[in-house]
Design a protein around this motif. Structure first.
Motif, PDB file in Angstrom:
ATOM      1  N   ALA A  39      -3.406  17.081  -7.356  1.00 50.27           N
ATOM      2  CA  ALA A  39      -2.343  16.079  -7.244  1.00 50.27           C
ATOM      3  C   ALA A  39      -2.640  15.089  -6.123  1.00 50.27           C
ATOM      4  N   ALA A  40      -3.179  15.586  -5.010  1.00 47.20           N
ATOM      5  CA  ALA A  40      -3.494  14.704  -3.883  1.00 47.20           C
ATOM      6  C   ALA A  40      -4.623  13.740  -4.240  1.00 47.20           C
ATOM      7  N   GLU A  41      -5.639  14.248  -4.929  1.00 43.99           N
ATOM      8  CA  GLU A  41      -6.762  13.390  -5.325  1.00 43.99           C
ATOM      9  C   GLU A  41      -6.310  12.348  -6.346  1.00 43.99           C
ATOM     10  N   ALA A  42      -5.469  12.766  -7.280  1.00 39.60           N
ATOM     11  CA  ALA A  42      -4.926  11.824  -8.258  1.00 39.60           C
ATOM     12  C   ALA A  42      -4.070  10.769  -7.569  1.00 39.60           C
ATOM     13  N   GLY A  43      -3.379  11.160  -6.503  1.00 39.23           N
ATOM     14  CA  GLY A  43      -2.579  10.203  -5.745  1.00 39.23           C
ATOM     15  C   GLY A  43      -3.436   9.145  -5.084  1.00 39.23           C
ATOM     16  N   ARG A  44      -4.573   9.557  -4.531  1.00 40.10           N
ATOM     17  CA  ARG A  44      -5.500   8.587  -3.937  1.00 40.10           C
ATOM     18  C   ARG A  44      -5.992   7.599  -4.989  1.00 40.10           C
ATOM     19  N   LEU A  45      -6.356   8.128  -6.153  1.00 43.84           N
ATOM     20  CA  LEU A  45      -6.842   7.267  -7.231  1.00 43.84           C
ATOM     21  C   LEU A  45      -5.752   6.300  -7.678  1.00 43.84           C
ATOM     22  N   ASN A  46      -4.523   6.774  -7.745  1.00 42.67           N
ATOM     23  CA  ASN A  46      -3.415   5.920  -8.166  1.00 42.67           C
ATOM     24  C   ASN A  46      -3.204   4.760  -7.193  1.00 42.67           C
ATOM     25  N   ILE A  47      -3.377   5.032  -5.894  1.00 48.54           N
ATOM     26  CA  ILE A  47      -3.261   3.953  -4.905  1.00 48.54           C
ATOM     27  C   ILE A  47      -4.336   2.899  -5.147  1.00 48.54           C
ATOM     28  N   VAL A  48      -5.568   3.350  -5.400  1.00 46.37           N
ATOM     29  CA  VAL A  48      -6.671   2.417  -5.662  1.00 46.37           C
ATOM     30  C   VAL A  48      -6.352   1.535  -6.864  1.00 46.37           C
ATOM     31  N   VAL A  49      -5.941   2.157  -7.965  1.00 42.45           N
ATOM     32  CA  VAL A  49      -5.672   1.401  -9.189  1.00 42.45           C
ATOM     33  C   VAL A  49      -4.473   0.475  -9.002  1.00 42.45           C
ATOM     34  N   SER A  50      -3.438   0.958  -8.334  1.00 43.49           N
ATOM     35  CA  SER A  50      -2.242   0.140  -8.108  1.00 43.49           C
ATOM     36  C   SER A  50      -2.561  -1.098  -7.282  1.00 43.49           C
ATOM     37  N   GLU A  51      -3.346  -0.925  -6.229  1.00 44.18           N
ATOM     38  CA  GLU A  51      -3.685  -2.067  -5.379  1.00 44.18           C
ATOM     39  C   GLU A  51      -4.596  -3.045  -6.117  1.00 44.18           C
ATOM     40  N   MET A  52      -5.502  -2.521  -6.932  1.00 47.47           N
ATOM     41  CA  MET A  52      -6.374  -3.412  -7.704  1.00 47.47           C
ATOM     42  C   MET A  52      -5.567  -4.252  -8.685  1.00 47.47           C
ATOM     43  N   THR A  53      -4.683  -3.615  -9.441  1.00 48.56           N
ATOM     44  CA  THR A  53      -3.897  -4.364 -10.430  1.00 48.56           C
ATOM     45  C   THR A  53      -2.926  -5.324  -9.746  1.00 48.56           C
ATOM     46  N   SER A  54      -2.425  -4.941  -8.577  1.00 51.48           N
ATOM     47  CA  SER A  54      -1.559  -5.845  -7.821  1.00 51.48           C
ATOM     48  C   SER A  54      -2.324  -7.087  -7.378  1.00 51.48           C
ATOM     49  N   ASN A  55      -3.561  -6.887  -6.917  1.00 50.11           N
ATOM     50  CA  ASN A  55      -4.381  -8.027  -6.503  1.00 50.11           C
ATOM     51  C   ASN A  55      -4.688  -8.948  -7.683  1.00 50.11           C
ATOM     52  N   LEU A  56      -4.923  -8.358  -8.862  1.00 52.71           N
ATOM     53  CA  LEU A  56      -5.180  -9.183 -10.041  1.00 52.71           C
ATOM     54  C   LEU A  56      -3.976 -10.065 -10.352  1.00 52.71           C
ATOM     55  N   LEU A  67     -17.489  -4.384  -2.034  1.00 55.32           N
ATOM     56  CA  LEU A  67     -16.760  -5.601  -2.393  1.00 55.32           C
ATOM     57  C   LEU A  67     -17.719  -6.772  -2.349  1.00 55.32           C
ATOM     58  N   TYR A  68     -17.705  -7.578  -3.408  1.00 51.40           N
ATOM     59  CA  TYR A  68     -18.491  -8.815  -3.408  1.00 51.40           C
ATOM     60  C   TYR A  68     -17.608  -9.941  -3.916  1.00 51.40           C
ATOM     61  N   SER A  69     -17.577 -11.032  -3.165  1.00 52.32           N
ATOM     62  CA  SER A  69     -16.744 -12.167  -3.545  1.00 52.32           C
ATOM     63  C   SER A  69     -17.367 -13.448  -3.029  1.00 52.32           C
ATOM     64  N   GLN A  70     -17.258 -14.491  -3.836  1.00 50.64           N
ATOM     65  CA  GLN A  70     -17.721 -15.815  -3.442  1.00 50.64           C
ATOM     66  C   GLN A  70     -16.698 -16.842  -3.904  1.00 50.64           C
ATOM     67  N   PRO A  71     -16.441 -17.873  -3.092  1.00 50.51           N
ATOM     68  CA  PRO A  71     -15.504 -18.915  -3.517  1.00 50.51           C
ATOM     69  C   PRO A  71     -15.926 -19.527  -4.851  1.00 50.51           C
ATOM     70  N   GLY A  72     -14.981 -19.600  -5.776  1.00 48.76           N
ATOM     71  CA  GLY A  72     -15.254 -20.170  -7.084  1.00 48.76           C
ATOM     72  C   GLY A  72     -15.814 -19.196  -8.092  1.00 48.76           C
ATOM     73  N   MET A  73     -16.238 -18.014  -7.653  1.00 48.02           N
ATOM     74  CA  MET A  73     -16.818 -17.022  -8.562  1.00 48.02           C
ATOM     75  C   MET A  73     -15.844 -15.908  -8.903  1.00 48.02           C
ATOM     76  N   GLY A  74     -14.956 -15.595  -7.992  1.00 52.18           N
ATOM     77  CA  GLY A  74     -14.085 -14.452  -8.174  1.00 52.18           C
ATOM     78  C   GLY A  74     -14.547 -13.274  -7.336  1.00 52.18           C
ATOM     79  N   THR A  75     -14.094 -12.086  -7.716  1.00 53.49           N
ATOM     80  CA  THR A  75     -14.308 -10.903  -6.887  1.00 53.49           C
ATOM     81  C   THR A  75     -14.649  -9.692  -7.739  1.00 53.49           C
ATOM     82  N   VAL A  76     -15.534  -8.859  -7.215  1.00 56.04           N
ATOM     83  CA  VAL A  76     -15.857  -7.558  -7.803  1.00 56.04           C
ATOM     84  C   VAL A  76     -15.606  -6.494  -6.746  1.00 56.04           C
ATOM     85  N   ILE A  77     -14.823  -5.482  -7.100  1.00 56.96           N
ATOM     86  CA  ILE A  77     -14.559  -4.352  -6.210  1.00 56.96           C
ATOM     87  C   ILE A  77     -15.037  -3.083  -6.899  1.00 56.96           C
TER      88      ILE A  77
END
Length: 342
Positions: free
Chosen positions: A35-52, A115-125
């Motif tokens: 449950a704790a490991e799944a919680g960590r993963l959920n935070i990662v996915v939630s923050e990624m989708t929020s950033n999108l 993390l890789y990001s460039q202005p005008g290109m977008g971002t990869v995490i």
């Protein structure tokens, strides 16, 4: 190791995030997450989708696969990108007016992060969340860094490309396959080739291709490339049939005089018709070398030199950037990257 394909989750807007979270949570349960490991993963996915939702007008995508000992999540967007991505990892720094904790939270919850990001290109995490009971020797703990993306054609569930990676000390054995067409029959051909390869290691690349050719005659056929990388002799030996393409970069692309050599294949279809004479080709291998192989789901005209400092990032990040920027959207796509650490 025979590797798993990535599952693509398209997130055009925030309403799709809950669907992705639910399916990724199911993947975590199947991988044996607590449950704790799944919680960590959920935070990662939630923050990624929020950033999108915040930064990418057209949303973005998540590429997700099981690692056996964990889950890998790659976030892709075509948003405005970042001028200073390292500063954006600091809590309290935001270009959106929010609390500025999203990227920092993803990094803190990840066992592997890039993390890789460039202005005008977008971002990869790139994020990996591992189970506590992971193998004693984690992937890429040796003398090489290996990463890839392998994604089915849009609207298909099975990928017609296939991949096998075996690392034994300073030696690495690679197979990249593309079953003809796409869908279930292409997947069957590629996986038959992968199984034939894994059961016959080690062999010279040309001999291995002849063996695979015999083993997959009852399938629709495939194209593919076999590469043996030796950290001891500082050579790579390769042989390919069909349109698996590749480049071997010879130095850090931030340095003057950097360049690459194309990896060339024979004409033919494995399982149907191959040349009577197959010869292994050799190239030098060593420090600052980067090998990139890909199926024809990736456009052929790309150059790492167009992406500042990308060669310094993880192999998976390099593969993800090339996939995001150069995929055709009309076929399965495999991008495999191997970097020398020494």
């Amino acid at each position: 190791m025979v590797v798993n394909q990535h599952t693509l989750f398209s997130i055009p807007d925030k309403s799709y995030a809950s669907i992705a979270k639910r399916e990724i949570r199911q993947m975590a349960e199947e991988a044996g997450f607590t449950a704790a490991e799944a919680g960590r993963l959920n935070i990662v996915v939630s923050e990624m989708t929020s950033n999108l939702a915040k930064h990418a007008a057209d949303g973005g995508e998540l590429l997700v696969r099981s690692l056996g000992h964990g889950i890998e999540v790659i976030c892709l967007d075509n948003g405005p990108g970042m001028v200073d991505s390292l500063r954006m990892l600091e809590d309290g720094v935001s270009t959106y007016g929010s609390a500025g904790e999203g990227l920092g939270a993803i990094k803190r919850q990840s066992d592997v992060f890039d993390l890789y990001s460039q202005p005008g290109m977008g971002t990869v995490i790139v994020s990996q969340v591992h189970r506590a009971a992971k193998p004693a020797l984690a992937p890429n703990a040796g003398s090489h860094n290996i990463g890839f993306v392998m994604v089915p054609k849009p609207n298909e569930t099975l990928c017609g490309d296939g991949l096998c990676v075996v690392e034994k000390g300073a030696e690495v054995y690679l197979l990249a396959m593309d079953g003809l067409g796409h869908g279930a029959n292409a997947h069957e051909a590629a996986q038959a080739a992968v199984q034939a390869y894994a059961s016959a290691l080690p062999q010279h690349p040309s001999d291995m291709l002849r063996n695979i050719h015999q083993q997959i005659r009852r399938t629709r056929g495939a194209v593919g490339m076999v590469v043996n990388v030796s950290g001891n002799s500082h050579k790579i030996s390769y042989c390919g049939i069909g349109n698996i393409a590749g480049k071997l970069y010879s130095s850090d692309l931030s340095a003057a005089g950097s360049g690459y050599k194309n990896i060339i294949s024979y004409n033919g279809i494995i399982g149907h018709n191959i040349p009577g004479s197959l010869n292994n080709q050799q190239l030098d291998w060593g420090r600052n070398k980067t090998l990139i192989l890909h199926s024809d789901g990736l456009k052929s005209r790309w150059d790492l030199a167009k992406y500042p400092n990308l060669s310094r990032h993880l192999a998976t990040t390099i593969a993800a950037v090339l996939y995001k920027e150069h995929r055709r959207h009309t076929d399965d796509t495999l991008v495999l990257v191997l970097k020398s650490k020494v």
